[in-house]
Design an enzyme around this catalytic site. Structure first.
Site, mmCIF file in Angstrom:
data_model
loop_
_atom_site.group_PDB
_atom_site.id
_atom_site.type_symbol
_atom_site.label_atom_id
_atom_site.label_comp_id
_atom_site.label_asym_id
_atom_site.label_seq_id
_atom_site.Cartn_x
_atom_site.Cartn_y
_atom_site.Cartn_z
ATOM 1 N N ASP A 30 -22.160 -23.252 -115.220
ATOM 2 C CA ASP A 30 -21.319 -24.247 -114.585
ATOM 3 C C ASP A 30 -20.989 -23.743 -113.177
ATOM 4 O O ASP A 30 -20.966 -22.535 -112.937
ATOM 5 C CB ASP A 30 -20.047 -24.424 -115.415
ATOM 6 C CG ASP A 30 -19.017 -25.270 -114.709
ATOM 7 O OD1 ASP A 30 -19.331 -26.418 -114.369
ATOM 8 O OD2 ASP A 30 -17.903 -24.755 -114.486
ATOM 9 N N ARG B 264 -23.752 -36.215 -118.040
ATOM 10 C CA ARG B 264 -22.464 -35.589 -117.762
ATOM 11 C C ARG B 264 -22.031 -34.740 -118.961
ATOM 12 O O ARG B 264 -21.966 -35.215 -120.099
ATOM 13 C CB ARG B 264 -21.404 -36.658 -117.466
ATOM 14 C CG ARG B 264 -19.999 -36.088 -117.250
ATOM 15 C CD ARG B 264 -18.992 -37.194 -116.933
ATOM 16 N NE ARG B 264 -17.634 -36.671 -116.959
ATOM 17 C CZ ARG B 264 -17.066 -36.016 -115.949
ATOM 18 N NH1 ARG B 264 -17.750 -35.836 -114.827
ATOM 19 N NH2 ARG B 264 -15.826 -35.565 -116.046
ATOM 20 N N ASN C 48 -21.051 -31.035 -113.193
ATOM 21 C CA ASN C 48 -20.560 -32.418 -113.123
ATOM 22 C C ASN C 48 -19.973 -32.661 -111.732
ATOM 23 O O ASN C 48 -19.132 -31.883 -111.280
ATOM 24 C CB ASN C 48 -19.463 -32.667 -114.156
ATOM 25 C CG ASN C 48 -19.985 -32.691 -115.575
ATOM 26 O OD1 ASN C 48 -21.171 -32.787 -115.819
ATOM 27 N ND2 ASN C 48 -19.058 -32.608 -116.531
ATOM 28 N N CYS D 242 -22.861 -41.849 -119.166
ATOM 29 C CA CYS D 242 -24.246 -41.406 -118.964
ATOM 30 C C CYS D 242 -24.607 -40.343 -120.004
ATOM 31 O O CYS D 242 -23.753 -39.849 -120.744
ATOM 32 C CB CYS D 242 -24.419 -40.838 -117.559
ATOM 33 S SG CYS D 242 -23.491 -39.311 -117.297
ATOM 34 N N ASP E 264 -18.198 -25.033 -110.610
ATOM 35 C CA ASP E 264 -16.805 -24.938 -110.173
ATOM 36 C C ASP E 264 -15.933 -24.329 -111.268
ATOM 37 O O ASP E 264 -15.874 -24.831 -112.392
ATOM 38 C CB ASP E 264 -16.275 -26.328 -109.796
ATOM 39 C CG ASP E 264 -17.131 -26.974 -108.708
ATOM 40 O OD1 ASP E 264 -17.503 -26.259 -107.765
ATOM 41 O OD2 ASP E 264 -17.449 -28.175 -108.834
ATOM 42 N N TYR F 86 -13.266 -31.986 -106.118
ATOM 43 C CA TYR F 86 -14.077 -32.930 -105.328
ATOM 44 C C TYR F 86 -14.462 -32.321 -103.969
ATOM 45 O O TYR F 86 -14.369 -32.958 -102.927
ATOM 46 C CB TYR F 86 -13.337 -34.261 -105.133
ATOM 47 C CG TYR F 86 -12.874 -34.867 -106.418
ATOM 48 C CD1 TYR F 86 -13.784 -35.234 -107.402
ATOM 49 C CD2 TYR F 86 -11.510 -35.036 -106.674
ATOM 50 C CE1 TYR F 86 -13.359 -35.783 -108.606
ATOM 51 C CE2 TYR F 86 -11.075 -35.583 -107.880
ATOM 52 C CZ TYR F 86 -12.016 -35.951 -108.841
ATOM 53 O OH TYR F 86 -11.582 -36.486 -110.041
ATOM 54 N N ASP G 218 -16.500 -22.563 -118.074
ATOM 55 C CA ASP G 218 -15.083 -22.214 -118.198
ATOM 56 C C ASP G 218 -14.267 -23.226 -118.989
ATOM 57 O O ASP G 218 -13.060 -23.029 -119.157
ATOM 58 C CB ASP G 218 -14.468 -22.032 -116.811
ATOM 59 C CG ASP G 218 -14.431 -23.331 -116.015
ATOM 60 O OD1 ASP G 218 -15.407 -24.109 -116.120
ATOM 61 O OD2 ASP G 218 -13.442 -23.571 -115.305
ATOM 62 N N CYS H 2 -24.708 -33.990 -112.127
ATOM 63 C CA CYS H 2 -24.484 -35.362 -112.588
ATOM 64 C C CYS H 2 -23.532 -36.073 -111.629
ATOM 65 O O CYS H 2 -22.413 -35.596 -111.410
ATOM 66 C CB CYS H 2 -23.901 -35.348 -114.002
ATOM 67 S SG CYS H 2 -23.284 -36.967 -114.541
#
Length: 495
Positions: free
Chosen positions: A331, A419, A374, A416, A333, A342, A445, A408
């Site tokens: 992953d 995600r 994501n 979807c 972030d 964002y 995480d 994603c």
């Protein structure tokens, strides 16, 4: 045309140069660089004998033994087959051409192909004990002096078991695990010569360390593994009896009990004489050989028993080997970089402590790494595609290249299939890299990372942060406090 890479673990012996020159001068030269894995603990002791114009890729495995060295080699190549050679063998002139023919003729259910081994012995006298030991390589099954495996099969079974630290039994262990998948191992028509190396009087005593490996084999494959692997029977029980007789003789003598001490000593002497004669009888029986056999036969039972007991204790809880995965996905972030909600600004990217080192360890071991993230900010209208790509490029600039990057753009309400916690990105990454999701680990995480991995058929590892819920930690099967700890477990096969 069948393609194979050649992997050669080495400890820097001069014979490596002979091997490389022989490959260079053969009737057909290898199509891919030869992967030489330097397994010296201190590679600065001197250069490897690489005096050849044959393309060579040198890797360093840090003195962890030939099993770890071979794993490092095959994980760094992508050919359908991987062919292993020892650094002290001499291939025939047509070896590479015959190798390609052997592999091209192998039907899909054949997982491995072994070459034929020639051991030259003296023509004017009987072979010594050491020469007979080396001659055994000519009849041994599945030895990696010349053994080729399909790379996909190596990946499936986790490669060589690195708990075997010596060139002993790791080849039989791998073969038994491959045969357990109901595939076949065959003998090809290519031939190598395995010369008898020069050694000293005590080589047979040092070889007894292999009794510890036999105990690991017993633990992993049961007491009848020798029959299935085509290995000769051992003398463990006889060595134990002789050792106990010797210990009893010393104990009785120390307490003044001379009659039982004499009986025990006679038993020790008889067992030692039987071992010595068994080794002397087929040999040249000259003065030096008889001296070596008598002296070492007096020591071997105790040394063999010690290593057998040590191995039984050391491996008493050994579980089946799993090896490293094919690919480790991360992953983004909160796992590799600090989470900025964002984020569309590359200058805000800040790697998590230890992230670069963890990724480099995986790359150095030949394990591919990927990014799955994501980015619902696109679906929510808060980010553009270009901004996400720019941030991903900055992550790569900070942490090094990824073998695959999947992200994603959808908002949660779009339902979807990519995600997280949906498995789409994990499956897509594995498809792109040509690996089975079963051999994939995803490190993240939060709980959705773990569920995405499991939904794809892989394994999820949780590295919690302040944003991780307690329920997610409690619900995860594998939790590590940081990325370094997670990577250590992954490379050790504990995933």
């Amino acid at each position: 045309m069948t393609a194979t890479a050649i992997v050669v673990p080495t400890v820097g012996r001069a014979s490596l140069g002979v091997l490389l020159r022989t490959l260079r001068d053969g009737s057909e030269r290898p199509d891919h660089p030869v992967v030489v894995v330097d397994d010296r603990r201190d590679p600065d002791t001197g250069p490897l004998p690489l005096d050849t114009d044959l393309p060579v890729l040198v890797l360093r495995s840090g003195g962890r033994g030939p099993a770890a060295a071979r794993n490092l080699g095959w994980r760094h190549v992508r050919t359908p087959w991987v062919s292993f050679l020892d650094d002290d063998v001499v291939p025939d002139h047509d070896w590479y051409a015959r190798l390609l023919a052997d592999l091209a003729d192998a039907p899909p259910w054949v997982a491995g192909s072994q070459g034929r081994v020639r051991v030259p012995l003296p023509a004017t006298r009987r072979p010594t004990d050491w020469e007979r030991s080396t001659r055994g390589l000519a009849e041994a099954a599945w030895i990696t002096a010349d053994m080729s495996y399909r790379r996909a099969v190596l990946s499936e079974v986790g490669g060589f078991d690195e708990r075997f630290p010596r060139a002993f039994r790791e080849d039989a262990d791998l073969a038994l695990r491959v045969l357990a998948t109901r595939r076949q191992l065959v003998r090809g028509h290519r031939v190598i010569t395995h010369p008898v190396r020069e050694t000293d009087d005590w080589v047979s005593v040092r070889q007894q360390v292999g009794n510890a490996d036999d105990r690991l084999m017993n633990r992993l494959h049961g007491p009848h593994w020798r029959h299935r692997a085509g290995a000769p029977g051992g003398r463990r029980r006889r060595h134990l009896a002789v050792t106990l007789a010797g210990v009893a003789a010393v104990g009785f003598a120390a307490t003044g009990r001379w009659r039982p001490a004499t009986v025990a000593l006679a038993g020790w002497a008889a067992g030692t004489a039987e071992l010595a004669w068994t080794r002397i009888a087929p040999g040249p029986r000259d003065r030096d050989e008889v001296r070596r056999m008598v002296v070492t036969s007096a020591v071997i039972p105790a040394v063999a028993t010690w290593h057998s007991l040590r191995g039984a204790w050391q491996h008493r809880r050994a579980q089946p080997w799993r090896g490293a995965p094919d690919v480790v996905l991360f992953d983004r972030d909160g796992t590799l970089v600090h989470d900025v909600p964002y984020n569309g600004r590359p200058e805000l990217v800040r790697p998590v402590a230890g992230a670069a080192a963890a990724l480099d360890r995986l790359r150095g071991a030949g394990v591919r790494v990927g990014l799955v993230t994501n980015q619902s900010g696109v679906g929510r209208g808060l980010l553009t595609y270009d901004q996400v790509e720019a941030v991903n490029r900055r992550v790569e600039a900070e942490l090094g290249p990824f073998d695959t990057v999947q992200w994603c753009p959808h908002a949660p309400d779009e339902e979807c299939c990519c995600r997280k916690p949906a498995p789409g990105m994990v499956v897509r990454a594995c498809t792109e890299l040509g690996t089975d999701p079963v051999r994939c680990v995803l490190v993240g995480d939060i709980g959705s990372d773990i569920r995405a991995a499991e939904a794809a058929g892989g394994v999820g590892i949780l590295v919690p942060t302040a944003a991780t819920r307690i329920s997610e930690v409690d619900g995860a099967a594998r939790v590590h406090p940081d990325l370094g700890s997670a990577v250590t477990a992954i490379l050790g096969g504990r995933w």
